[in-house]
Structure formats: C-alpha cells, structure tokens
Design an enzyme around this catalytic site. Structure first.
Site, mmCIF file in Angstrom:
data_model
loop_
_atom_site.group_PDB
_atom_site.id
_atom_site.type_symbol
_atom_site.label_atom_id
_atom_site.label_comp_id
_atom_site.label_asym_id
_atom_site.label_seq_id
_atom_site.Cartn_x
_atom_site.Cartn_y
_atom_site.Cartn_z
ATOM 1 N NE ARG A 41 -3.580 -1.979 2.915
ATOM 2 C CZ ARG A 41 -4.261 -2.124 4.042
ATOM 3 N NH1 ARG A 41 -4.248 -1.178 4.949
ATOM 4 N NH2 ARG A 41 -4.969 -3.214 4.258
ATOM 5 C CB SER A 131 -8.111 -1.988 3.747
ATOM 6 O OG SER A 131 -8.989 -2.453 4.741
ATOM 7 C CG HIS A 132 -9.744 0.921 7.210
ATOM 8 N ND1 HIS A 132 -9.005 -0.229 7.232
ATOM 9 C CD2 HIS A 132 -9.303 1.672 8.240
ATOM 10 C CE1 HIS A 132 -8.157 -0.185 8.237
ATOM 11 N NE2 HIS A 132 -8.312 0.958 8.864
ATOM 12 C CG ASP A 291 -13.353 -2.315 4.951
ATOM 13 O OD1 ASP A 291 -14.021 -3.317 4.631
ATOM 14 O OD2 ASP A 291 -12.108 -2.336 5.040
ATOM 15 N NE ARG A 296 -9.548 -3.596 8.294
ATOM 16 C CZ ARG A 296 -8.530 -3.235 9.072
ATOM 17 N NH1 ARG A 296 -8.778 -2.635 10.213
ATOM 18 N NH2 ARG A 296 -7.291 -3.450 8.703
ATOM 19 C CD GLU A 377 -7.620 -8.988 11.555
ATOM 20 O OE1 GLU A 377 -6.537 -9.594 11.694
ATOM 21 O OE2 GLU A 377 -7.900 -8.312 10.561
ATOM 22 C CD GLU A 378 -7.320 -4.390 17.224
ATOM 23 O OE1 GLU A 378 -8.117 -3.487 17.552
ATOM 24 O OE2 GLU A 378 -6.401 -4.226 16.409
ATOM 25 C CB SER A 379 -8.363 -4.275 13.134
ATOM 26 O OG SER A 379 -7.930 -5.495 12.556
#
Length: 518
Positions: A41, A131-132, A291, A296, A377-379
C-alpha cells in the site's frame, strides 16, 4: 489525538486530477514494493503508481510460470480512484505473459476474491485495494490457491521480483486491453450469484426475514453495494434498507475520523456516526457497515450504539458455539491484540484458543482444515471454517443481524457474557512514528525485557516476541507492535481488574518498553 474535524464531513475536496497525474507520472523517488500484513500500500504517486502495479503483476506472472501454477487469475479492485485502472493494467500484464484472466466489470469485495478461488473458478487473484485507508491511498493484494492472504514465503518472492522489475521496467511484458480481450485471455464472469448463493449455507435468512428487525446497511461507498442489493432481492429481506448508495472515490460523504482524515473504518465512531444516530433515534433496530473492500465489519444497535469489534466477536463466538454444538473443531482463533474474553468463552465451551500474530494469513490453513469455530481480530475482521479464508465484513454483518433476530440486542448479549466471565477494560493507542522506530520495535525480543518482572503491581507471567512484544500479566496484558501498513506503533492493553488498572498498565508498560505515547 487531534479530533477537531472528527465526525464532520471533509472540509475540502481531494484533487483527483493531481492524484491521477501522480499515478502515471509520480514525483520523487518511488517506494519499493513491500507487502505488509496484507499487500503493498502507499499514497498515489511515489507510494503507489502505475509502475508498482505493472511490476507486481509481472512478478506474479513470473512466479506462476516458475511454480507451474495453472488456471485463470481473478483481477479486480474496490471503488477507489485508480482501482479500475490498476485492475486493467494487471490484467494486461498477465495476459501478455499468456495467463488467463477473469476481469469482472464491477468492483469486487475482498471476500469474494477468496470465494471465487475456493469454488475453483480462479487459481489466484490480484486485488486492487487499500482497505479502509484514506482515498489518496492505493494498494495491491495477492491471494494464492488457498483463497487467503499470501504468506511471507510468497510475498517475499513477489517483493523480490517486483522490485527487480521496478528497476528494469523494459523487461515487463505489456499488451493493450482490447488486444488482450480479443485474444480470449481476458473474460468476464458473474461473481455475485455464486457468493450470495453460498451465503445461504452459513446465514439463516429465513430467521432474519421472519423477525423483521429494521436493519440499515451502509456499504461506505464500497464494493459491497451490489452484493447487499442482490442479497436483499434474492432472500426477500424487505426489512433491510441500504441507507447510502453513494459511490465516489473522494468518499466525501464519510465523516472524518479522529485525526481529521477521511478513513472508511466501520469500527470507528466517527465514520459510523450517521448509523449511530439513526439507531439512537429509533429509526432502526440494527445498522451494519462494511469498509470499501468489505473485509471489515461495523454495527450499531438501538441499545448499545456502536458495538466494539471485540464485543461483537465475543457474541459471535458464543452464538456459533451454540449453533454448531456437535459440528465444530476445537479452536477459537484470535490475533495477539484481540480480547482475552474469548479465552474464557472457549474454556467454558471446552475448546482451545489459538493465538496468532496480527494478520489474517495466519488463520488461512486452519480455516481450510476445519479448525475454527470462529477466528477474528480486534480491527473488525472475522471468518470461520466452512467460509472464506479472507476476512468477510458482509458475512459478519449478516451474522450479527441473524444473532439479533434470534436472540436479543448485541449489546445486551455482550453484557450477559461479562456477567459470566468478567468485564474487559480494553484500549488501543496508535502512535505516529517513523521507519527507524518501527524497525526497533519489530526487532524487540523477550530477552530485551527480561528485567521487567512486574507492571502496575501485577507479576509478568509470560512474554511473547513473535510480533512486537506482548507481556502477559496475572489479570491483564499489553502489546506493542509496529503496523504493517502505516507509520504507526500500536499499543494494546486489556485488564480484567478495572479501567484505572488498565490506564496504569498503559503508562507503566509503555515506560518499561521505552515507548512514548505522545
């Protein structure tokens, strides 16, 4: 953190024409190709330009030929400014190398790439997304035949080859898009029908329809829009309303995040504010969001407002255990920074916890092997065995809606979990940094913190150094690790004692590791 603009719409538009110019004719020295937790990225221009896309595609072509990988490669991307262009560039490079390509005409969610591979319709994929991340960013992800994010043995090879082609672009093979289509090497396929058909095997659409909870869905200007539309139509979900169908690469309609940046993060209270507001006003019982590349999830409910991803994962874990009483293997998977409340849930159910480094690639083989009741996962990423080997925000949103349709508000269900296992006090602090500091944190070993035997009055019970440093205390833990995709250090902490104890650990733990929080 600065939050002057947080929750407000962007105060100025992004210069799209300048970004296009930078993509084709970047100013400054180009960044090397580097795959983080999920792909390469960078900001359009020197961080990610046309040459990056060409070099990565040529690297993939070279790897496929060397390794004898056969079959079509699925190529696509999200709704970002240059995603379609990047997809066409990659498709043409692969075709020039004699590789068959599937190039859909619509933007594609990340979990759909995975599904297409798992169904045997593609052998691998190149996915243009960041992604976001903010709209100025762009990226490319590669998924091999297992459908999940490529592991380091694969990405290191792609990096090596791609950086060689960045330095010697004359060796990149190219043909035009029309020529590639006429050759028959590029074709289009229906990618919506297979995915939404498979969903009916893991989502109880009848329960969602019968309960009739008023549900708002926000695709956040992303790839999930046509898929949610198709789901609504196929399964006759009249109670599901897509509240915003805007598609615009500036993402001007997404409220700014905590730091004043446009970031399409469905787990952040700022981009999610419109959904939080409509459930608070009583217009909807449930609101879900994905997202831009739909890997996500986010949700808000009438009772709980924005649901923390850790809380949602706990509710999903308990539900999936009860739903599959005799038909699951023995693990809940979670990443290093994800709540240990999942550990209590697992122990109560007689199953094991599989703690992995941050990055969904570490769950891929286990998903394929039928190992996981749930992995998350926490994200705000999750999947499970029997489903995609990528994170799936669409599946997660629908699963949460199914749970509410069959039980109660997600916030209520989470409170019931804490009554059984205790309250989790959790935080994550993102600290802006530079490459040098990130490298230092990444290289930390358990021996470097051997002198740390107690933090905030709790004894150190264990140290893990596989992804930054994680220190396990008697009733708490904390983790410091560098981000794989941004110039930040992430400091996580969870305590089952009190919020005061959590804050004390953050202060003393960061000092013990030499990390400045501000």
């Amino acid at each position: 953190m600065a939050d002057i603009n947080a929750g407000k719409l962007p105060v100025k538009t992004i210069d799209m024409e300048l970004l296009k110019k930078e993509f084709f004719n970047p100013s400054g020295s180009l960044a090397k190709v580097k795959f983080g937790t999920s792909g390469h990225r960078g900001e359009l221009g020197k961080g990610f330009c046309a040459l990056h896309a060409k070099a990565i595609a040529q690297a993939v072509a070279k790897m496929h030929k060397e390794d004898g990988i056969k079959g079509p490669v699925l190529v696509g991307g999200d709704t970002r400014l240059m995603s379609k262009t990047v997809s066409e560039i990659c498709a043409c490079i692969l075709a020039a190398n004699g590789i068959d390509v599937i190039l859909p005409s619509i933007p594609l969610p990340t979990p759909v790439f995975s599904m297409e591979i798992l169904l045997g319709r593609a052998c691998a994929c190149l996915n243009g997304t960041a992604s976001h991340n903010p709209p100025q960013d762009m990226g490319l992800k590669y998924n091999p035949s297992n459908g999940g994010p490529a592991d380091s043995s694969v990405t290191s090879k792609i990096e090596e080859y791609a950086n060689y082609f960045m330095a010697t672009p004359s060796e990149i093979k190219e043909i035009g898009l029309e020529e590639a289509k006429q050759s028959g090497l590029i074709k289009e396929e229906d990618v919506i029908t297979p995915y939404i058909t498979e969903l009916a095997k893991v989502i109880d659409f009848d329960a969602i329809k019968e309960k009739g909870l008023k549900a708002a869905i926000h695709p956040m200007g992303g790839t999930s829009l046509p898929f949610y539309k198709a789901i609504k139509e196929k399964y006759k979900l009249d109670n599901l309303t897509i509240v915003n169908e805007t598609i615009d690469p500036t993402f001007y309609f997404i409220p700014l995040d905590h730091d004043g940046k446009t970031r399409m993060d469905p787990s952040s209270q700022y981009p999610m504010k419109p959904l939080i507001d409509i459930v608070a006003a009583g217009e909807y019982d449930f609101a879900g969001a994905s997202d831009p590349d739909a890997d996500r999830f986010g949700c808000a409910t009438k009772e709980g407002g924005l649901i923390n991803p850790n809380h949602a994962l706990c509710v999903m874990a308990e539900y999936l255990i009860s739903k599959n009483k005799s038909n699951f293997d023995k693990y809940i998977g979670r990443t290093l920074g994800t709540t240990h409340l999942l550990d209590f849930i697992a122990k109560s159910a007689g199953v094991e916890i599989d703690e992995q480094n941050v990055g969904f690639k570490y769950f891929v083989q286990g998903i394929k092997d039928g190992k996981y009741i749930l992995c998350g996962e926490e994200s705000a990423g999750m999947s499970k065995s029997g489903w995609t080997t990528e994170k799936d925000g669409i599946f997660a949103v629908l699963l949460l809606l199914e749970i509410m349709s069959k039980n109660a508000d997600i916030a209520y269900l989470y409170k019931e979990i804490t009554k059984k296992y205790g309250v989790s006090y959790y935080t994550r602090v993102d600290i802006p940094t530079d490459d040098e500091t990130k490298a230092k944190v990444k290289s930390l070993k358990a021996t470097d913190v051997a002198s740390v035997t107690e933090v905030a009055g709790e004894k150190v019970e264990k140290v893990r150094d596989t992804d930054g440093i994680k220190i396990y205390l008697q009733n708490s833990w904390f983790l410091v690790r560098p981000s794989g995709t941004e110039n930040i250090i992430k400091f996580y902490c969870e305590s089952f004692i009190s919020e005061e104890q959590m804050l004390k650990i953050v202060k003393e733990g960061s000092a013990a590791l030499g990390i400045k929080l501000s």
